[in-house]
Write a protein that holds these residues in place. Structure first.
Motif, PDB file in Angstrom:
ATOM      1  N   MET A 200       1.098  -1.125   0.081  1.00  0.00           N
ATOM      2  CA  MET A 200       0.001   0.079  -0.115  1.00  0.00           C
ATOM      3  C   MET A 200       0.885   1.205   0.120  1.00  0.00           C
ATOM      4  SD  MET A 200      -3.182   0.967   2.464  1.00  0.00           S
ATOM      5  CE  MET A 200      -3.025  -0.769   3.054  1.00  0.00           C
TER       6      MET A 200
ATOM      7  N   ASN B 182     -10.631  -0.085   1.309  1.00  0.00           N
ATOM      8  CA  ASN B 182      -9.433   0.510   1.341  1.00  0.00           C
ATOM      9  C   ASN B 182      -9.034   1.316   0.285  1.00  0.00           C
ATOM     10  OD1 ASN B 182      -9.353  -0.140   3.961  1.00  0.00           O
ATOM     11  ND2 ASN B 182      -7.218  -0.738   4.015  1.00  0.00           N
ATOM     12  N   GLU B 183      -8.998   0.595  -0.838  1.00  0.00           N
ATOM     13  CA  GLU B 183      -8.511   1.169  -2.368  1.00  0.00           C
ATOM     14  C   GLU B 183      -9.584   1.892  -3.000  1.00  0.00           C
ATOM     15  OE1 GLU B 183      -5.368   1.066  -3.001  1.00  0.00           O
ATOM     16  OE2 GLU B 183      -4.853   0.029  -1.104  1.00  0.00           O
TER      17      GLU B 183
ATOM     18  N   ILE C 128       1.002   4.398  -2.456  1.00  0.00           N
ATOM     19  CA  ILE C 128       1.026   5.872  -2.305  1.00  0.00           C
ATOM     20  C   ILE C 128       2.102   6.574  -2.775  1.00  0.00           C
ATOM     21  CG2 ILE C 128       1.165   7.579  -0.342  1.00  0.00           C
ATOM     22  CD1 ILE C 128      -0.272   5.283   1.514  1.00  0.00           C
TER      23      ILE C 128
ATOM     24  N   GLU D 103      -5.835   8.869   2.597  1.00  0.00           N
ATOM     25  CA  GLU D 103      -5.183   7.665   2.439  1.00  0.00           C
ATOM     26  C   GLU D 103      -5.215   6.906   3.851  1.00  0.00           C
ATOM     27  OE1 GLU D 103      -3.704   6.232   0.047  1.00  0.00           O
ATOM     28  OE2 GLU D 103      -3.861   8.143  -1.657  1.00  0.00           O
ATOM     29  N   ILE D 104      -5.462   5.454   4.092  1.00  0.00           N
ATOM     30  CA  ILE D 104      -5.398   4.686   5.239  1.00  0.00           C
ATOM     31  C   ILE D 104      -3.986   4.132   5.424  1.00  0.00           C
ATOM     32  CG2 ILE D 104      -6.237   2.890   6.615  1.00  0.00           C
ATOM     33  CD1 ILE D 104      -8.978   3.090   4.522  1.00  0.00           C
ATOM     34  N   THR D 105      -3.293   4.850   6.350  1.00  0.00           N
ATOM     35  CA  THR D 105      -1.854   4.190   6.546  1.00  0.00           C
ATOM     36  C   THR D 105      -1.971   2.671   6.557  1.00  0.00           C
ATOM     37  OG1 THR D 105      -1.642   6.429   7.679  1.00  0.00           O
ATOM     38  CG2 THR D 105       0.207   4.637   7.593  1.00  0.00           C
TER      39      THR D 105
ATOM     40  N   GLY E  61      -4.302  -0.793   8.503  1.00  0.00           N
ATOM     41  CA  GLY E  61      -5.803  -1.259   8.964  1.00  0.00           C
ATOM     42  C   GLY E  61      -6.700  -1.461   7.742  1.00  0.00           C
TER      43      GLY E  61
END
Lengths: 301, 134, 366, 270
Positions: A1, C68-69, A5, C54-56, C58
């Protein structure tokens, strides 16, 4: 992820630089490189037909020690600059009058401002006609009032040509000064005047103690514009007098043009340009200093 | 925004007017640019003069160039066709009757059709060559 | 049918972690309010649910999908912003229909949905106006309308009432509540105003410094706060906190205040607090547990005090009295009392059965 | 704050406005006068007014050609200005490494008057083969620092929540620019259009330097050349003046508000 980013961030950075690139390229091509090139050119013997050769300080020596026309152009430019306060004073008067709540002030404002967006070449032609020795309006008025016997050839007289050009220049820039000062005036809180009135200040005191100090940044801004104007007033001179009679109205910028494009001495003109630029930077710095850093110190936000 | 607001927008009005005037003016030009110049030549007493020579010259800001020549008919009438000028001088002469000096006629566009109301009146004196501005 | 579930959701900006692994389950059709002081991370949580941040680490689940995406538009959510975020260049109608147009919904259906939403919110008359021609309350309605027309599974509200004046805020609060009853959906609502949280929420999530401090119904959060922070944050005027120690005397357990005076602990609580003897504690008393001396006390034992009144703040329906109790300023809420002023003595009974006792070191409830 | 009676103010402004208008009037009068314009004393109203000087100008020089050149250059400049300045202004609203340096660079470029760069700028233009071309005339004016900052300020003024709302509404990122940012920056765009137009329309020195070809002259060049070529036709010269001034003035009068707003915001930026 985290990878996703980072990739998104990279894409954004690419986009940012892609957006900046064209403007940067133009400024690079037409501001920065020319300035540096000028610097190099001024230390060389160079013409379009010969290879360059190092010249040291030759051009500067020539200019500062032997070139009377340079000094005349220099002083003319300085006089041109020194005339700015006259225009600013008139503009301040107009701005104050226009700032009063009278009917038709927008019309007055428009009329006073209308000379600014006008093509400078046309301004030159118009004023040339007004200054005409035989049928110019000024001479007509002067002769009719019996002040002079015969028409004065303003633009052909060495001592009168520069003031005549300056008048035309003030006429053109007056509206611009006025708009800047007017904006400054309108930014002053009316409550300040009310507070001062309650404190017992009369109209003149209010003008001196509130209007003038608070208008200081605007006034300095006008000075800066006046300075820039005296450096860039090429069009007007070119049309009205072409620097004549006998360099009486030569400014640095017209002299540079003449040396470079009429006499084809690009190297010498480059040296002139560098001196011109340093003079300009010095004045801008001085103005900024005097204004206490209020003008030209642009916030980056 | 609705159409009415767009149509009444000051930019639309200004540029629209310019466009319409330009179009109208060019239409008018297209219909009237056959380059016909017609007129009459009369004598000192006002009688039609037949066989007078009429010369048309083109005038620019710098020079004057003769461009055409014709003679009047029995009624004193003359016609030029196909001229492509906007500023002309006309002169007329008939030996024995007199001359009409070079006179400037101006038009609003090149080849404008023009029928002169005033006839060219010949004067007995040998005509002067100086054109007088109209 | 969609609840929202947050699993160990964390957010960092550079090196700073602002949300620390939050777990939260919001049930279908539940109205949950995230409340906390500014900077506690509640808006960030909401924006992560919306997909604006954005979710870092979790996971966030809406319905049964990990989203999440997903892009915001694909999450089946709608959001009402603090400053309404109405498009100033579009009419109200266009503001409402904009999102639907983006979804390529047929024009007839858009019109129908917009009109339905406008009816619910009473904004039918303003559909052709631009946002700047509307009052604050009307803009607020349009902002909600924009969320309603999307018919989302989850409504997100980001401090939607904070730009309104006090009276309008109360009114809109009621309307939001009614709206939730009309348009049954899951709602996650962020606010810093505990009154809004209490009045609107089915469940309140109290946050501080990026952590969830307590989750519970308004009643639980108010009556059974789990820490000094929650106890102090919920309720106005705020709970009184008095430093004390638990001591055992001849009459049983009592709380000894710093000036040596003692307040008895009701017998039914003796067992619960017994183990805390001789430790530094904090006593929490809500302003309404103080009663005028003669007033009946329903349960528990009473403590009597007779302080000297300091500041008096009449509120109309109630009056607040401030006084000093063992070196701490204490506020009590009383029915309007005639004739009492600064310097008078106010004999009070404390309903000790409604006290809260916290550990002074951990600040957790005991 | 003024205690002057109204008529004094009107009188003062009237005099100043008359002074400002006289040159315009005098030229207009001269361009319409039918009599010999060198007649003395000059008359105050045009006698036998006619429009033939305008016709002369139209035909005696390739006026239409010059007009087209001016229009082409202005269109290039205006379009490029709006697009490039908006792009650069948008970039400056984002955070990135070297942003401060870029802003400093822009500000110092403002300190370099164009006149100072004219010789190397000429040489550069020659080297990239743009002498005597529309693009060559337009290029240096294609991006202006003042307007970049006008755009930046305008973009900064758009609330971030509006962008968020658009994202929730499902607007793709690139479309946010057209659906949200552009409509909300209309006044910045108008300002830029007008300033760029006036600058390029009136530009003289740069075309004078790089244009040799008769067919590529713009109106100001034509005007200045007309002055030297046609000594005896003053009436036509002033008719030419009027014809050149009218487009600029019309645009100015139409868009006065944005024009003044642009100048003052530009001026306030240094």
């Amino acid at each position: 992820m985290a990878f996703a980013i980072r990739r998104k961030r990279t894409r954004e950075l690419l986009l940012i630089w892609f957006f900046l690139a064209p403007s940067l390229l133009i400024f690079l091509l037409y501001r920065i490189i020319p300035l540096l090139w000028n610097g190099v050119l001024s230390f060389e013997f160079w013409s379009p037909y010969k290879p360059a050769e190092f010249a040291g300080l030759y051009h500067y020596e020539e200019m500062l020690l032997y070139d009377d026309v340079f000094w005349q152009a220099f002083w003319n430019t300085a006089i041109f600059m020194a005339s700015a306060p006259i225009g600013i004073l008139i503009a301040l008067l107009v701005a104050i009058l226009v700032d009063t709540p009278i009917r038709g002030r927008n019309v007055y404002r428009t009329i006073v401002f209308m000379s600014y967006p006008v093509m400078t070449v046309a301004v030159g032609i118009i004023w040339q006609w007004l200054y005409n020795e035989k049928v110019g309006l000024f001479n007509y008025v002067l002769v009719s009032l019996g002040i002079v016997e015969q028409g004065i050839p303003f633009l052909e007289t060495a001592s009168l040509a520069l003031p005549a050009v300056i008048v035309a220049s003030i006429w053109q820039v007056l509206g611009f000064y006025m708009i800047i000062l007017l904006t400054g005036l309108q930014n002053i809180q009316p409550s300040l005047y009310e507070a001062a009135a309650i404190d017992g200040a009369n109209a003149w005191m209010r003008f001196r103690r509130i209007t003038l100090p608070l208008l200081r940044p605007s006034i300095f801004l006008c000075f800066v514009i006046g300075i820039i104007n005296s450096f860039t007033n090429f069009d007007l001179i070119y049309v009205m007098t072409d620097g004549g009679p006998s360099h009486a109205t030569e400014l640095l910028v017209t002299y540079i043009y003449r040396v470079a494009f009429k006499l084809a001495q690009f190297d010498y003109a480059a040296a002139l340009t560098i001196v011109n630029f340093l003079f300009f930077v010095f004045l801008a710095w001085l103005a900024n200093r005097l204004a206490g850093g209020e003008v030209g110190a642009v916030e980056t936000g | 925004m609705n159409w009415k607001a767009i149509l009444l927008n000051r930019y639309a009005v200004t540029f629209g007017t310019v466009a319409v005037v330009t179009l109208a003016w060019n239409t008018y030009i297209a219909m009237n640019d056959d380059g016909i110049i017609g007129g009459r030549v009369i004598g000192p007493q006002g009688q039609p003069v037949a066989g007078a020579a009429v010369v048309l010259s083109e005038r620019t800001l710098l020079v004057t160039t003769p461009r055409g020549r014709t003679t009047t008919d029995a009624d004193g009438r003359f016609t030029f066709t196909g001229h492509t000028f906007h500023r002309i001088w006309l002169e007329a002469e008939k030996p024995g009757v007199g001359a009409y000096p070079q006179t400037e006629y101006r038009m609003y566009f090149k080849g404008q059709n023009m029928i002169l109301d005033e006839p060219l009146q010949l004067e007995p004196s040998a005509g002067g060559r100086s054109g007088k501005p109209s | 049918m969609a609840g929202v579930e947050l699993r160990k959701v964390a957010k960092r900006f550079g090196d700073i972690e602002v949300v620390h692994g939050i777990d939260l389950v919001v049930r279908h059709n539940e109205f949950v309010v995230l409340v906390g002081p500014s900077g506690c991370g509640k808006s960030t949580v909401l924006r992560m649910i919306a997909g604006l941040e954005e979710i870092t680490s979790g996971e966030i689940v809406i319905g049964d999908k990990v989203i999440n995406e997903l892009a915001p538009k694909d999450r089946d959510i709608a959001m009402v912003f603090q400053d309404y975020a109405l498009y100033p260049h579009l009419t109200v109608f266009k503001n409402l229909s904009f999102g639907l147009e983006m979804q390529k919904i047929p024009a007839a259906e858009i019109r129908e949905r917009v009109e339905a939403a406008a009816n619910i919110l009473n904004i039918t008359d303003f559909l052709e106006r631009k946002p700047r021609q509307l009052s604050g309350g009307q803009r607020q309605r349009v902002a909600m309308g924009r969320a309603i027309v999307r018919r989302p599974n989850v409504f997100l509200f980001d401090e939607p009432l904070s730009n309104l004046d006090a009276k309008l805020r109360t009114q809109m609060r009621t309307e939001i509540k009614k709206l939730h009853e009309t348009v049954k959906t899951t709602v996650i609502y962020v606010t810093h105003d505990q009154v809004e949280a209490m009045t609107l929420a089915e469940r309140i999530v109290v946050m501080r410094d990026g952590y969830v401090r307590q989750i519970g119904s308004p009643d639980e959060v108010y009556n059974r706060p789990n820490s000094i922070f929650v106890a102090g944050f919920i309720g106005a005027p705020t709970m009184n906190f008095i430093a004390c120690r638990l001591t055992e005397g001849p009459q049983g357990l009592s709380l000894t205040l710093q000036d040596g005076s003692a307040l008895p602990i009701p017998a039914e609580l003796a067992e619960r607090y017994g183990p805390q003897k001789n430790r530094d504690l904090v006593l929490g008393l809500r302003p309404e547990v103080f009663h005028q001396d003669e007033a009946p006390v329903v349960n528990g034992s009473r403590a009597r005090i007779a302080p000297t009144i300091g500041v008096v703040e009449p509120l109309g329906s109630d009056t607040l009295f401030f006084f000093d109790l063992a070196g701490t300023e204490v506020v009590v809420r009383m029915p309007p009392l005639v004739g009492l002023r600064r310097g008078d003595t106010l004999p009070l009974t404390i309903d000790m059965g409604k006290m809260h006792l916290f550990d002074a070191a951990t600040e957790q409830v005991l | 704050m003024n205690r002057f009676p109204k008529w004094v103010i009107h009188l003062g402004l009237g005099i100043i406005c008359a002074a400002m208008m006289v040159p315009f009037y005098w030229v207009l009068k001269t361009s319409l006068t039918g009599e010999n314009i060198f007649a003395y004393p000059p008359s105050l109203v045009p006698e036998n007014p006619h429009l033939f000087y305008y016709v002369d100008v139209w035909y005696s020089i390739p006026f239409f050609r010059y007009l087209v050149n001016s229009v082409i250059v202005s269109i290039i400049v205006v379009v490029a200005n709006v697009v490039l300045n908006a792009m650069a202004g948008f970039a400056l609203t984002r955070e990135f490494m070297g942003k401060g340096a870029i802003i400093m660079l822009f500000l110092s470029c403002m300190m370099i008057p164009f006149q100072v760069t004219i010789i190397p700028a000429y040489l550069i233009t020659r080297d990239i083969g743009l002498l005597n071309t529309h693009l060559g005339m337009a290029l240096p004016l294609c991006s202006t620092i003042v307007c970049i900052f006008v755009f930046k300020a305008s973009f900064d003024a758009i609330p971030k929540s509006l962008i968020d709302a658009a994202r929730i509404d499902g607007v793709p990122d690139w479309m946010i620019i057209f659906r949200i940012m552009v409509p909300l920056s209309q006044s910045a765009i108008a300002t830029n259009i007008i300033l760029a137009f006036i600058w390029s329309w009136n530009n003289f020195l740069w075309p004078l330097v790089i244009i040799r070809d008769n067919d590529m002259q713009t109106l100001p060049l034509g005007l200045a050349r007309f002055l030297t070529v046609v000594e005896d036709s003053t009436g036509a010269l002033y008719a030419f003046c009027i014809m050149v001034l009218v487009p600029g003035l019309v645009i100015f009068l139409l868009a006065q508000k944005q024009f003044i707003a642009g100048l003052t915001s530009g001026a306030a930026k240094g």
